[in-house]
Design an enzyme around this catalytic site. Structure first.
Site, PDB file in Angstrom:
ATOM      1  N   SER A  97       0.668  -1.227   0.018  1.00 34.59           N
ATOM      2  CA  SER A  97       0.065  -0.081  -0.049  1.00 34.59           C
ATOM      3  C   SER A  97       0.683   1.267   0.008  1.00 34.59           C
ATOM      4  O   SER A  97       0.330   2.287  -0.141  1.00 34.59           O
ATOM      5  CB  SER A  97      -0.758   0.188   1.234  1.00 34.59           C
ATOM      6  OG  SER A  97      -0.271   0.001   2.559  1.00 34.59           O
ATOM      7  N   GLY A  98       2.073   0.999   0.216  1.00 39.90           N
ATOM      8  CA  GLY A  98       2.972   2.182   0.199  1.00 39.90           C
ATOM      9  C   GLY A  98       2.904   2.777   1.770  1.00 39.90           C
ATOM     10  O   GLY A  98       3.412   4.167   2.045  1.00 39.90           O
ATOM     11  N   ASN A 130       0.757  11.674  12.329  1.00 31.66           N
ATOM     12  CA  ASN A 130      -0.520  11.258  12.132  1.00 31.66           C
ATOM     13  C   ASN A 130      -1.658  12.223  12.150  1.00 31.66           C
ATOM     14  O   ASN A 130      -2.551  12.306  11.474  1.00 31.66           O
ATOM     15  CB  ASN A 130      -0.943  10.019  12.937  1.00 31.66           C
ATOM     16  CG  ASN A 130       0.112   8.839  12.587  1.00 31.66           C
ATOM     17  OD1 ASN A 130       1.136   8.929  13.279  1.00 31.66           O
ATOM     18  ND2 ASN A 130      -0.318   7.815  11.692  1.00 31.66           N
ATOM     19  N   ASP A 131      -1.616  12.762  13.422  1.00 30.83           N
ATOM     20  CA  ASP A 131      -2.880  13.814  13.594  1.00 30.83           C
ATOM     21  C   ASP A 131      -2.689  15.159  12.826  1.00 30.83           C
ATOM     22  O   ASP A 131      -3.880  15.324  12.630  1.00 30.83           O
ATOM     23  CB  ASP A 131      -2.836  14.182  15.051  1.00 30.83           C
ATOM     24  CG  ASP A 131      -2.774  12.988  16.221  1.00 30.83           C
ATOM     25  OD1 ASP A 131      -3.354  12.059  15.528  1.00 30.83           O
ATOM     26  OD2 ASP A 131      -2.361  13.079  17.412  1.00 30.83           O
ATOM     27  N   SER A 138      -5.603   8.386   4.507  1.00 30.56           N
ATOM     28  CA  SER A 138      -4.945   6.932   4.799  1.00 30.56           C
ATOM     29  C   SER A 138      -3.770   6.849   3.779  1.00 30.56           C
ATOM     30  O   SER A 138      -3.896   7.676   2.727  1.00 30.56           O
ATOM     31  CB  SER A 138      -6.062   6.042   4.444  1.00 30.56           C
ATOM     32  OG  SER A 138      -5.555   4.698   4.239  1.00 30.56           O
ATOM     33  N   ASN A 140      -3.954   4.686   2.185  1.00 33.06           N
ATOM     34  CA  ASN A 140      -4.493   3.987   0.869  1.00 33.06           C
ATOM     35  C   ASN A 140      -5.247   4.838  -0.152  1.00 33.06           C
ATOM     36  O   ASN A 140      -5.494   4.528  -1.300  1.00 33.06           O
ATOM     37  CB  ASN A 140      -5.743   3.063   1.585  1.00 33.06           C
ATOM     38  CG  ASN A 140      -5.271   1.808   2.242  1.00 33.06           C
ATOM     39  OD1 ASN A 140      -4.268   1.754   2.481  1.00 33.06           O
ATOM     40  ND2 ASN A 140      -6.280   1.342   3.058  1.00 33.06           N
ATOM     41  N   THR A 186       9.881  -5.838 -48.325  1.00 32.09           N
ATOM     42  CA  THR A 186       9.111  -6.443 -47.304  1.00 32.09           C
ATOM     43  C   THR A 186       9.508  -7.804 -47.209  1.00 32.09           C
ATOM     44  O   THR A 186      10.030  -8.662 -48.024  1.00 32.09           O
ATOM     45  CB  THR A 186       7.534  -6.517 -48.195  1.00 32.09           C
ATOM     46  OG1 THR A 186       7.636  -7.071 -49.267  1.00 32.09           O
ATOM     47  CG2 THR A 186       7.018  -5.196 -48.499  1.00 32.09           C
ATOM     48  N   HIS A 187       9.342  -8.601 -45.978  1.00 31.89           N
ATOM     49  CA  HIS A 187       9.678  -9.737 -45.682  1.00 31.89           C
ATOM     50  C   HIS A 187      11.197 -10.098 -45.746  1.00 31.89           C
ATOM     51  O   HIS A 187      11.720 -11.131 -46.073  1.00 31.89           O
ATOM     52  CB  HIS A 187       9.098 -10.919 -46.638  1.00 31.89           C
ATOM     53  CG  HIS A 187       7.622 -10.965 -46.432  1.00 31.89           C
ATOM     54  ND1 HIS A 187       6.797 -11.723 -45.636  1.00 31.89           N
ATOM     55  CD2 HIS A 187       6.707 -10.149 -47.306  1.00 31.89           C
ATOM     56  CE1 HIS A 187       5.501 -11.455 -45.741  1.00 31.89           C
ATOM     57  NE2 HIS A 187       5.405 -10.636 -46.802  1.00 31.89           N
ATOM     58  N   SER A 317      34.662  -2.055 -31.367  1.00 23.68           N
ATOM     59  CA  SER A 317      35.168  -3.237 -31.215  1.00 23.68           C
ATOM     60  C   SER A 317      36.606  -3.370 -30.413  1.00 23.68           C
ATOM     61  O   SER A 317      37.410  -2.540 -30.673  1.00 23.68           O
ATOM     62  CB  SER A 317      35.314  -4.293 -32.371  1.00 23.68           C
ATOM     63  OG  SER A 317      36.072  -5.316 -32.153  1.00 23.68           O
ATOM     64  N   ASN A 325      29.925   0.568 -34.427  1.00 22.55           N
ATOM     65  CA  ASN A 325      28.521   0.016 -34.423  1.00 22.55           C
ATOM     66  C   ASN A 325      27.337   0.879 -34.256  1.00 22.55           C
ATOM     67  O   ASN A 325      27.829   2.279 -33.753  1.00 22.55           O
ATOM     68  CB  ASN A 325      28.698  -0.987 -33.239  1.00 22.55           C
ATOM     69  CG  ASN A 325      29.759  -2.037 -33.171  1.00 22.55           C
ATOM     70  OD1 ASN A 325      29.839  -2.521 -34.509  1.00 22.55           O
ATOM     71  ND2 ASN A 325      30.334  -2.532 -32.188  1.00 22.55           N
TER      72      ASN A 325
END
Length: 463
Positions: A97-98, A130-131, A138, A140, A186-187, A317, A325
Site C-alpha cells: 500500500s506504500g 498522524n494527527d 489514509s 490507501n 518486405t519480408h 570493437s 557499431n
C-alpha cells in the site's frame, strides 16, 4: 553514530539522531533490506506537494491551525527543493500500500515542522505525523494520489518533450530526403520502390500516433483517490476535501487534476496507470522498429545494405580495428525490451486489487517511472547522437534500386503477372538485367521497357 529514541504504537525504536524520520520509517528501513530500488525522488516530491495541498485545504476547512499549516507547508517546500533527499531511504519492496513511505513523509514533515515552529523534535512533537500531517488521510488514498500526480507530471514535463524533440528531427529528415528514390523491402526481400522521405514519413507518423495515444490516456490518470481514506468511503475526511485538494494541486502543479468520481475504484484499481503505460509500451514498440530499421539500413559499411550513413560516436570493437557499431540504435532497442517487461509487471500487479485495495502500488509506480525515464532519456540520446546526423548514401541507394528485380512489377499491366515473373526469374537465373531478360524473351521493345520501368513513376498510385 548517535541515536535518539522514537516511539510508535509498537514501542520504542532507536533512530539516527541526524535524521528527521521517526519510528515507523526506521522499522521499515530495518525490516526490508531488499534490493537497491528506492522510492524515486520525483515520487517523493509529488508526495510532498500532496501533503502541502492537504495542509492548505485542512486549514481552509478549519481543521488545522495557521501555525501548523505554515510550518507543514514550509517543510514540504524544503522537501520539494531537495533539502531532505537523504531522509527518504525506504525500498520499493515494502508494504504494497506504500504505508511506510507515507509515514516516512509524515514523520519527516512533522519533525521539520516542529523545528520550524521553534521546537526540538528530538524532545517534543509540536506537529504530529498522524494527527496533523496525515489529517483526514489514509496511506490507501494518499499513495495512489501521489502515483497519479507524479505520473501525469512526468509524462507532461519529461516524456512528451523528449518525444517532440525526436518528432521534430524526423520532420526535418522527411523534407531532406524528398526525391531520393530507393528500393523498398518486405519480408526482408526486395520490393517495389519508394522514396526515402516516404519511408521516414512512416516513422514520423508512428511517433505522432504514439504521442496522441499517450496524451489520450491521461484524462483518467488525472482522477485522484484522495478523500477515499481507508476503503473508499471517506471515513474521517471532510466531504469537500477531495474536490478542494484536487483544485489546490491543479493550481500548485500547473496541470489539471480532478477528484475521482468513484473512490472505491481509485483505491483498488490502477487501470489508468496501466492504460498509460500501455501507450508507453506502444511507443517502445515503435522505437524498437525504427531503431532496428535504421541500423539495418546503415549496416556495412561494405557488406551490408549501407543505404544510410549514421554518426560514428565511438570505437565498436576491442579486437577489430576501425569497426563502428550502431550503438544508439542498440541502446534504444534494449530500452524497448525493458519497457515491454515493465508493462507485463505493471499489468499483472494492476490485476491484483483484492477487495478494497490494490497492494502492489510501489512496484507499479517504480516500473512506470523507470519506463518513462528510459524512454525519455533514450529518445534524447538517440536524437542528438544519431537521428540528427542520419545521411543518405546515394550511390548505394541508386545501385540497390537499379539492380532490384522487383522493378519488374511495373511490367504487370503491360505483359501480365506470369510473363513479368518469367522476366524476373530469367534475369535472376542468368545474372542479367531486367531489360536484357525482357529483350531476350521478346516480350516488349527496348523503348517500351524504358518507358514502363521508370522508378520515378513507381512511387505513388496511378490512374
Amino acid at each position: 553514530m548517535e541515536y535518539r529514541v522514537e516511539h510508535d504504537t509498537m514501542g520504542e525504536v532507536k533512530v539516527p539522531n541526524d535524521k528527521y524520520w521517526g519510528a515507523q520509517t526506521e522499522r521499515s528501513f530495518e525490516n526490508f533490506k531488499i534490493g537497491c530500488e528506492k522510492m524515486p525522488k520525483v515520487l517523493i516530491y509529488a508526495f510532498a506537494n500532496l501533503k502541502k495541498s492537504l495542509a492548505l485545504v485542512n486549514n481552509k476547512l478549519g481543521k488545522l491551525d495557521d501555525a501548523k499549516k505554515n510550518a507543514i507547508v514550509q517543510a514540504c517546500d524544503e522537501i520539494i527543493a531537495g533539502k531532505f533527499d537523504d531522509n527518504f531511504p525506504l525500498a520499493i519492496w515494502q508494504t504494497g500500500s506504500g504505508t511506510q513511505s507515507n509515514m516516512n513523509m509524515n514523520e519527516v514533515i512533522a519533525n521539520r515542522a516542529t523545528e520550524i515552529m521553534g521546537g526540538d523534535f528530538r524532545k517534543e512533537k509540536l506537529v504530529h505525523p498522524n494527527d496533523h500531517v496525515n489529517m483526514s488521510q489514509s496511506s490507501n488514498d494518499t499513495f495512489p494520489t501521489a502515483m497519479s500526480i507524479v505520473a501525469v507530471e512526468q509524462v507532461e514535463k519529461k516524456l512528451i518533450p523528449a518525444l517532440d524533440e525526436l518528432i521534430a528531427t524526423f520532420e526535418k529528415k522527411v523534407k531532406e530526403f524528398d526525391g531520393i528514390i530507393k528500393i523498398g523491402r518486405t519480408h526482408l526481400q526486395d520490393a517495389t520502390p519508394l522514396t526515402l522521405a516516404q519511408e521516414f514519413s512512416g516513422y514520423l507518423s508512428m511517433l505522432l500516433h504514439s504521442k496522441e495515444q499517450i496524451i489520450a490516456s491521461l484524462p483518467t490518470l488525472r482522477e485522484l483517490a484522495i478523500g477515499g481514506t481507508a476503503v473508499g468511503t471517506g471515513l474521517n475526511a471532510h466531504p469537500e476535501l477531495s474536490q478542494k485538494v484536487s483544485e489546490e494541486l491543479t493550481q500548485l502543479i500547473g496541470t489539471k487534476f480532478i477528484s475521482s468520481p468513484n473512490k472505491f475504484h481509485a483505491l483498488t484499481s490502477h487501470d489508468a496507470i496501466n492504460f498509460t503505460h500501455g501507450a508507453m509500451k506502444g511507443l517502445a514498440a515503435n522505437l524498437m522498429k525504427i531503431a532496428n530499421d535504421i541500423r539495418w539500413l546503415a549496416s556495412g559499411p561494405r557488406c551490408g545494405l549501407g543505404e544510410l550513413i549514421i554518426p560514428e560516436n565511438e570505437p565498436g570493437s576491442s579486437i577489430m580495428p576501425g569497426k563502428v557499431n550502431p550503438t544508439q540504435c542498440e541502446a534504444v532497442t534494449m530500452v524497448a525490451v525493458q519497457v515491454m517487461g515493465n508493462d507485463v509487471a505493471i499489468g499483472f500487479a494492476a490485476s491484483q486489487g483484492n477487495f478494497e485495495l490494490n497492494v502492489f502500488k510501489p512496484v507499479i509506480i517504480y516500473n512506470f517511472l523507470q519506463s518513462l525515464d528510459l524512454l525519455a532519456d533514450s529518445m534524447h540520446s538517440f536524437n542528438i547522437h544519431c537521428a540528427v546526423g542520419i545521411e543518405p548514401n546515394r550511390a548505394k541507394i541508386d545501385h540497390n534500386l537499379h539492380n532490384s528485380l522487383m522493378l519488374v512489377t511495373a511490367l504487370n499491366p503491360h505483359i501480365g503477372y506470369e510473363n513479368a515473373a518469367k522476366v524476373a526469374k530469367n534475369a535472376h537465373k542468368k545474372g542479367i538485367s531486367l531489360k536484357e531478360s525482357t529483350m531476350e524473351l521478346g516480350l516488349v521493345s527496348e523503348e517500351d521497357f524504358n518507358k514502363f520501368v521508370d522508378p520515378t513513376k513507381m512511387i505513388g498510385p496511378k490512374a
